[in-house]
Scaffold this motif. Structure first.
Motif, mmCIF file in Angstrom:
data_model
loop_
_atom_site.group_PDB
_atom_site.id
_atom_site.type_symbol
_atom_site.label_atom_id
_atom_site.label_comp_id
_atom_site.label_asym_id
_atom_site.label_seq_id
_atom_site.Cartn_x
_atom_site.Cartn_y
_atom_site.Cartn_z
ATOM 1 N N UNK A 226 12.923 17.463 15.650
ATOM 2 C CA UNK A 226 12.858 16.004 15.528
ATOM 3 C C UNK A 226 11.920 15.435 16.576
ATOM 4 N N UNK A 227 11.536 14.190 16.390
ATOM 5 C CA UNK A 227 10.547 13.554 17.257
ATOM 6 C C UNK A 227 11.049 13.440 18.691
ATOM 7 N N UNK A 228 12.318 13.124 18.887
ATOM 8 C CA UNK A 228 12.855 12.980 20.239
ATOM 9 C C UNK A 228 12.740 14.265 21.035
ATOM 10 N N UNK A 229 13.120 15.387 20.406
ATOM 11 C CA UNK A 229 12.999 16.681 21.074
ATOM 12 C C UNK A 229 11.533 17.008 21.350
ATOM 13 N N UNK A 230 10.696 16.722 20.377
ATOM 14 C CA UNK A 230 9.273 16.994 20.557
ATOM 15 C C UNK A 230 8.666 16.192 21.699
ATOM 16 N N UNK A 231 9.009 14.912 21.785
ATOM 17 C CA UNK A 231 8.479 14.084 22.870
ATOM 18 C C UNK A 231 8.946 14.585 24.234
ATOM 19 N N UNK A 232 10.205 14.970 24.320
ATOM 20 C CA UNK A 232 10.724 15.484 25.595
ATOM 21 C C UNK A 232 9.950 16.720 26.031
ATOM 22 N N UNK A 233 9.623 17.582 25.090
ATOM 23 C CA UNK A 233 8.874 18.794 25.433
ATOM 24 C C UNK A 233 7.426 18.467 25.791
ATOM 25 N N UNK A 234 6.832 17.517 25.096
ATOM 26 C CA UNK A 234 5.471 17.121 25.435
ATOM 27 C C UNK A 234 5.400 16.536 26.839
ATOM 28 N N UNK A 235 6.375 15.731 27.196
ATOM 29 C CA UNK A 235 6.408 15.142 28.536
ATOM 30 C C UNK A 235 6.547 16.234 29.596
ATOM 31 N N UNK A 236 7.406 17.196 29.333
ATOM 32 C CA UNK A 236 7.615 18.292 30.281
ATOM 33 C C UNK A 236 6.350 19.128 30.475
ATOM 34 N N UNK A 237 5.627 19.361 29.394
ATOM 35 C CA UNK A 237 4.513 20.299 29.430
ATOM 36 C C UNK A 237 3.148 19.635 29.557
ATOM 37 N N UNK A 238 3.093 18.310 29.614
ATOM 38 C CA UNK A 238 1.793 17.648 29.661
ATOM 39 C C UNK A 238 0.926 18.091 30.843
ATOM 40 N N UNK A 239 1.493 18.491 32.001
ATOM 41 C CA UNK A 239 0.620 19.002 33.070
ATOM 42 C C UNK A 239 -0.233 20.191 32.656
ATOM 43 N N UNK A 240 0.112 20.876 31.564
ATOM 44 C CA UNK A 240 -0.755 21.941 31.078
ATOM 45 C C UNK A 240 -2.081 21.385 30.564
ATOM 46 N N UNK A 241 -2.094 20.100 30.212
ATOM 47 C CA UNK A 241 -3.298 19.467 29.673
ATOM 48 C C UNK A 241 -4.087 18.758 30.766
ATOM 49 N N UNK A 242 -3.399 17.942 31.574
ATOM 50 C CA UNK A 242 -4.117 17.240 32.642
ATOM 51 C C UNK A 242 -3.155 16.769 33.714
ATOM 52 N N UNK A 243 -3.725 16.278 34.827
ATOM 53 C CA UNK A 243 -2.937 15.848 35.976
ATOM 54 C C UNK A 243 -3.108 14.361 36.261
ATOM 55 N N UNK A 244 -3.464 13.598 35.242
ATOM 56 C CA UNK A 244 -3.769 12.190 35.479
ATOM 57 C C UNK A 244 -2.563 11.292 35.619
ATOM 58 N N UNK A 245 -1.465 11.609 34.916
ATOM 59 C CA UNK A 245 -0.313 10.714 34.934
ATOM 60 C C UNK A 245 0.943 11.494 34.594
ATOM 61 N N UNK A 246 2.061 10.860 34.809
ATOM 62 C CA UNK A 246 3.315 11.386 34.288
ATOM 63 C C UNK A 246 3.889 10.346 33.331
ATOM 64 N N UNK A 247 4.694 10.815 32.402
ATOM 65 C CA UNK A 247 5.206 9.946 31.353
ATOM 66 C C UNK A 247 6.715 9.892 31.431
#
Length: 344
Positions: A103-124
């Motif tokens: 579901x979208x909620x689970x997906x968003x939580x994982x994207x937020x956790x793993x976003x540092x793999x993409x860049x270091x500009x911000x946290x969500x």
């Protein structure tokens, strides 16, 4: 020994921060016809950008490239147009983790956790208040408005395809002023953003968090998450090591750059451990320090009133002649000619 000069402006804090962006992600954002000299002019290695999966481009270089591209275009929303071409392949482990979510909620939580793999500009941050959910972007370093728009565009453009939600149901707000007519944003994003807001955020109905993802394949969830989290945990001594060493060198300027032993200590390794890590990642410490001197010298030549002798000393050269030879090797021009071409 630190060099003091009223003519040397401080280097931007971002240069001394271990902040970068995945080469894979940056490559997906760049037009295929981007002139190679644009990359080298800001210090980005074109070969590594296209062929080194571990390459993490320093944010200050990525921002300089975007600034250069925008200056050469009449369309201020050029980057947003390129963002429309993004697919999940631009976010390798984030994309797989999203597809492993039901579901979208689970997906968003994982994207937020793993976003540092993409860049270091911000946290969500994701928050839910009553019937409304919000994603808030909290910059870790100053972010140019065009980059902030680009960061949110990926979320806005992928959400309808993944969860079957209408873009018109998203409320998008930016803390900066609009850079183009609102109609142009609406055409590109499918929703009209607000500007000059107290924060940069994306708001949507909370019930969307329960929406099933249309492309979900949860069968590989355990393996995908374990591998993504392993990569995230190993980052400081793997794909972030080069950024951390570069940042430690910038932090020492103006003046002599740290020796290998001091740099090893700065990143929590023994001298031998650092040598092994550098060898495993095909990195050369001397070449990295050369890049730091080059980028600092270019910054000081373009900004401030320091003469060549001051800049040479600030970059750790004992003699101006050695600095001039190195600069010609870096850029193909003498420092004086390079400065004249850019400052006038």
């Amino acid at each position: 020994m630190a060099v003091q000069s009223v003519h040397l402006p401080p280097l931007p804090a971002l240069m001394a921060a271990p902040a970068g962006i995945s080469a894979r992600y940056l490559s997906e954002l760049l037009p295929a016809a981007l002139p190679a000299p644009w990359l080298t002019q800001v210090g980005i290695d074109p070969q590594r950008l296209r062929g080194d999966e571990h390459y993490r481009v320093p944010l200050y270089q990525a921002y300089a490239l975007l600034e250069q591209a925008l200056a050469a275009q009449t369309d201020p929303l050029l980057a947003l147009q390129q963002a429309r071409q993004l697919s999940l392949k631009a976010y390798p482990w984030l994309g797989l983790s999203l597809l492993a979510s039901t579901d979208l909620g689970t997906g968003l939580a994982r994207l937020i956790e793993l976003e540092p793999l993409v860049w270091d500009g911000s946290r969500i941050e994701l928050s839910v208040e009553g019937e409304s959910a919000s994603l808030r972007w909290l910059p870790l370093h100053p972010i140019p408005p065009a980059v902030m728009e680009l960061a949110l565009a990926g979320w806005v453009l992928l959400a309808p395809a993944l969860a079957g939600v209408p873009a018109s149901g998203l409320r998008l707000g930016f803390a900066h002023a609009a850079r183009a007519p609102l109609a142009a944003y609406r055409e590109l994003l499918g929703t009209e953003p607000l500007f000059d807001q107290p924060e940069t955020a994306l708001h949507f109905p909370a019930e969307w968090l329960r929406r099933e993802l249309k492309l979900a394949d949860p069968s590989a969830a355990d393996w995908v998450l374990a591998e993504a989290r392993r990569r995230l945990a190993e980052g400081p001594l793997s794909w972030r090591l080069e950024l951390r060493l570069r940042a430690a060198c910038f932090a020492a300027l103006p003046g002599e750059l740290p020796e290998a032993a001091a740099l090893a200590d700065a990143v929590g390794l023994s001298a031998r451990g650092l040598r092994e890590r550098l060898q495993a990642q095909n990195l050369n410490l001397r070449a990295l320090q050369d890049e730091v001197r080059r980028d600092a010298a270019c910054r000081w030549l373009r900004h401030g009133q320091a003469d060549l002798a001051e800049i040479a000393q600030a970059c750790g050269f004992s003699e101006q002649s050695a600095f001039q030879r190195a600069f010609r090797r870096w850029t193909g021009n003498t420092p004086a000619v390079w400065r004249q071409a850019r400052v006038g």
